[in-house]
Scaffold this motif. Structure first.
Motif, mmCIF file in Angstrom:
data_model
loop_
_atom_site.group_PDB
_atom_site.id
_atom_site.type_symbol
_atom_site.label_atom_id
_atom_site.label_comp_id
_atom_site.label_asym_id
_atom_site.label_seq_id
_atom_site.Cartn_x
_atom_site.Cartn_y
_atom_site.Cartn_z
ATOM 1 N N PRO A 193 0.806 -1.226 0.000
ATOM 2 C CA PRO A 193 0.000 0.000 0.000
ATOM 3 C C PRO A 193 0.839 1.276 0.000
ATOM 4 O O PRO A 193 0.374 2.325 -0.436
ATOM 5 C CB PRO A 193 -0.843 -0.118 1.276
ATOM 6 C CG PRO A 193 -0.161 -1.151 2.112
ATOM 7 C CD PRO A 193 0.477 -2.092 1.139
ATOM 8 N N GLN A 194 2.086 1.183 0.449
ATOM 9 C CA GLN A 194 2.970 2.364 0.451
ATOM 10 C C GLN A 194 3.403 2.780 -0.953
ATOM 11 O O GLN A 194 3.928 3.877 -1.131
ATOM 12 C CB GLN A 194 4.211 2.118 1.317
ATOM 13 C CG GLN A 194 3.892 2.008 2.801
ATOM 14 C CD GLN A 194 5.164 1.850 3.608
ATOM 15 O OE1 GLN A 194 5.652 0.743 3.775
ATOM 16 N NE2 GLN A 194 5.709 2.942 4.098
ATOM 17 N N VAL A 195 3.217 1.878 -1.930
ATOM 18 C CA VAL A 195 3.426 2.295 -3.315
ATOM 19 C C VAL A 195 2.070 2.359 -4.028
ATOM 20 O O VAL A 195 1.991 2.303 -5.259
ATOM 21 C CB VAL A 195 4.437 1.399 -4.072
ATOM 22 C CG1 VAL A 195 5.834 1.573 -3.489
ATOM 23 C CG2 VAL A 195 4.029 -0.065 -4.079
ATOM 24 N N GLY B 297 10.236 4.669 12.683
ATOM 25 C CA GLY B 297 9.854 5.680 11.712
ATOM 26 C C GLY B 297 9.185 4.971 10.557
ATOM 27 O O GLY B 297 9.036 3.756 10.581
ATOM 28 N N CYS B 298 8.783 5.724 9.534
ATOM 29 C CA CYS B 298 8.078 5.113 8.406
ATOM 30 C C CYS B 298 8.336 5.945 7.153
ATOM 31 O O CYS B 298 8.299 7.177 7.214
ATOM 32 C CB CYS B 298 6.579 5.073 8.713
ATOM 33 S SG CYS B 298 5.576 4.366 7.393
ATOM 34 N N LEU B 299 8.582 5.262 6.040
ATOM 35 C CA LEU B 299 8.836 5.968 4.778
ATOM 36 C C LEU B 299 7.617 6.762 4.312
ATOM 37 O O LEU B 299 7.747 7.656 3.483
ATOM 38 C CB LEU B 299 9.270 4.971 3.694
ATOM 39 C CG LEU B 299 10.614 4.266 3.933
ATOM 40 C CD1 LEU B 299 10.842 3.194 2.882
ATOM 41 C CD2 LEU B 299 11.763 5.269 3.945
ATOM 42 N N SER B 300 6.430 6.447 4.861
ATOM 43 C CA SER B 300 5.216 7.179 4.503
ATOM 44 C C SER B 300 4.882 8.301 5.483
ATOM 45 O O SER B 300 3.860 8.980 5.335
ATOM 46 C CB SER B 300 4.024 6.215 4.398
ATOM 47 O OG SER B 300 4.200 5.346 3.294
ATOM 48 N N CYS C 54 6.301 -6.557 12.287
ATOM 49 C CA CYS C 54 5.032 -6.089 12.868
ATOM 50 C C CYS C 54 4.602 -4.760 12.250
ATOM 51 O O CYS C 54 3.419 -4.559 11.928
ATOM 52 C CB CYS C 54 5.157 -5.934 14.378
ATOM 53 S SG CYS C 54 5.303 -7.503 15.241
ATOM 54 N N HIS C 55 5.557 -3.854 12.062
ATOM 55 C CA HIS C 55 5.276 -2.548 11.461
ATOM 56 C C HIS C 55 4.693 -2.734 10.053
ATOM 57 O O HIS C 55 3.679 -2.120 9.704
ATOM 58 C CB HIS C 55 6.566 -1.723 11.419
ATOM 59 C CG HIS C 55 6.449 -0.398 10.741
ATOM 60 N ND1 HIS C 55 6.636 0.798 11.398
ATOM 61 C CD2 HIS C 55 6.168 -0.064 9.446
ATOM 62 C CE1 HIS C 55 6.461 1.800 10.538
ATOM 63 N NE2 HIS C 55 6.190 1.306 9.350
ATOM 64 N N GLU C 56 5.334 -3.604 9.257
ATOM 65 C CA GLU C 56 4.867 -3.806 7.880
ATOM 66 C C GLU C 56 3.512 -4.519 7.840
ATOM 67 O O GLU C 56 2.653 -4.168 7.036
ATOM 68 C CB GLU C 56 5.907 -4.586 7.061
ATOM 69 C CG GLU C 56 7.244 -3.883 6.912
ATOM 70 C CD GLU C 56 7.151 -2.427 6.498
ATOM 71 O OE1 GLU C 56 6.257 -2.054 5.725
ATOM 72 O OE2 GLU C 56 7.981 -1.635 6.976
ATOM 73 N N LEU C 57 3.316 -5.505 8.709
ATOM 74 C CA LEU C 57 2.024 -6.195 8.744
ATOM 75 C C LEU C 57 0.894 -5.232 9.101
ATOM 76 O O LEU C 57 -0.200 -5.331 8.553
ATOM 77 C CB LEU C 57 2.059 -7.385 9.708
ATOM 78 C CG LEU C 57 2.303 -8.749 9.030
ATOM 79 C CD1 LEU C 57 3.637 -8.807 8.309
ATOM 80 C CD2 LEU C 57 2.193 -9.888 10.020
ATOM 81 N N ASP C 58 1.161 -4.304 10.002
ATOM 82 C CA ASP C 58 0.153 -3.297 10.357
ATOM 83 C C ASP C 58 -0.296 -2.508 9.128
ATOM 84 O O ASP C 58 -1.484 -2.182 8.988
ATOM 85 C CB ASP C 58 0.714 -2.316 11.400
ATOM 86 C CG ASP C 58 0.531 -2.802 12.836
ATOM 87 O OD1 ASP C 58 -0.153 -3.826 13.050
ATOM 88 O OD2 ASP C 58 1.061 -2.134 13.744
ATOM 89 N N HIS C 59 0.659 -2.200 8.232
ATOM 90 C CA HIS C 59 0.300 -1.446 7.015
ATOM 91 C C HIS C 59 -0.801 -2.151 6.224
ATOM 92 O O HIS C 59 -1.626 -1.492 5.581
ATOM 93 C CB HIS C 59 1.526 -1.294 6.103
ATOM 94 C CG HIS C 59 2.385 -0.101 6.413
ATOM 95 N ND1 HIS C 59 1.915 1.198 6.339
ATOM 96 C CD2 HIS C 59 3.691 -0.002 6.764
ATOM 97 C CE1 HIS C 59 2.904 2.034 6.651
ATOM 98 N NE2 HIS C 59 3.986 1.342 6.914
ATOM 99 N N LEU C 60 -0.825 -3.481 6.264
ATOM 100 C CA LEU C 60 -1.799 -4.241 5.470
ATOM 101 C C LEU C 60 -3.210 -4.117 6.032
ATOM 102 O O LEU C 60 -4.186 -4.437 5.360
ATOM 103 C CB LEU C 60 -1.379 -5.713 5.386
ATOM 104 C CG LEU C 60 0.027 -5.946 4.804
ATOM 105 C CD1 LEU C 60 0.315 -7.433 4.714
ATOM 106 C CD2 LEU C 60 0.168 -5.283 3.431
#
Ligand code: ZN
Length: 151
Positions: free
Chosen positions: A49-51, A86-89, A128-134
């Motif tokens: 989703p970040q792209v 932090g987060c690239l988004s 965990c951070h990336e799974l949350d994005h989903l």
């Protein structure tokens, strides 16, 4: 191809992402582009989703290696760790988030083969951070003291 990383405020970051159903060239292209985008941004992880593509695929690039997780499911978690994130988004910000110390995740590779992995420490935090994005969750939803940092 380097894709644009969408920033907080874009509704795609708040979507409940759909499972990947076709392990085809389109998925391979998306994952190749994500890897190039992640490397270029020098980040520890990136979610589709970040792209701008709301499907369940993430990548994590940590000391332990580069991992590509399609349709990942968190199957167990243990312990607790609190640290900076932090987060690239969410450019120019950082905050403190409490996450599990150890997680086990079941996932597919880009060909649809199912695997599992166990991650600890920063690797577990990144997963965990990336799974949350989903699920449309940003670390800033969970963080204490989100503050400005230099990019
Ligand atoms: Zn992020």
């Amino acid at each position: 191809m380097i894709r644009e990383i969408v920033q907080v405020g874009d509704p795609v970051l708040r979507e409940k992402c759909k499972p990947v159903t076709r392990f085809d060239d389109e998925l391979a292209k998306l994952l190749d582009d994500m890897k190039e985008t992640l490397r270029h941004a020098e980040g520890a992880g990136l979610a589709a989703p970040q792209v701008g593509v709301p499907v369940r695929a993430v990548q994590v690039d940590v000391e332990e290696g580069f991992f590509e997780l399609v349709n990942p499911v968190l199957v167990s978690q243990k312990g607790e760790q609190t640290g900076a994130e932090g987060c690239l988004s969410v450019r120019g910000k950082a905050g403190t988030v409490t996450r599990p110390e150890k997680v086990k995740v079941v996932f597919s590779d880009r060909n649809g083969n199912r695997y599992s992995l166990t991650a600890r420490g920063f690797f577990a935090r990144a997963v965990c951070h990336e799974l949350d994005h989903l699920d449309g969750i940003l670390y800033t939803d969970k963080a204490q003291n989100v503050h400005d940092v230099e990019d």
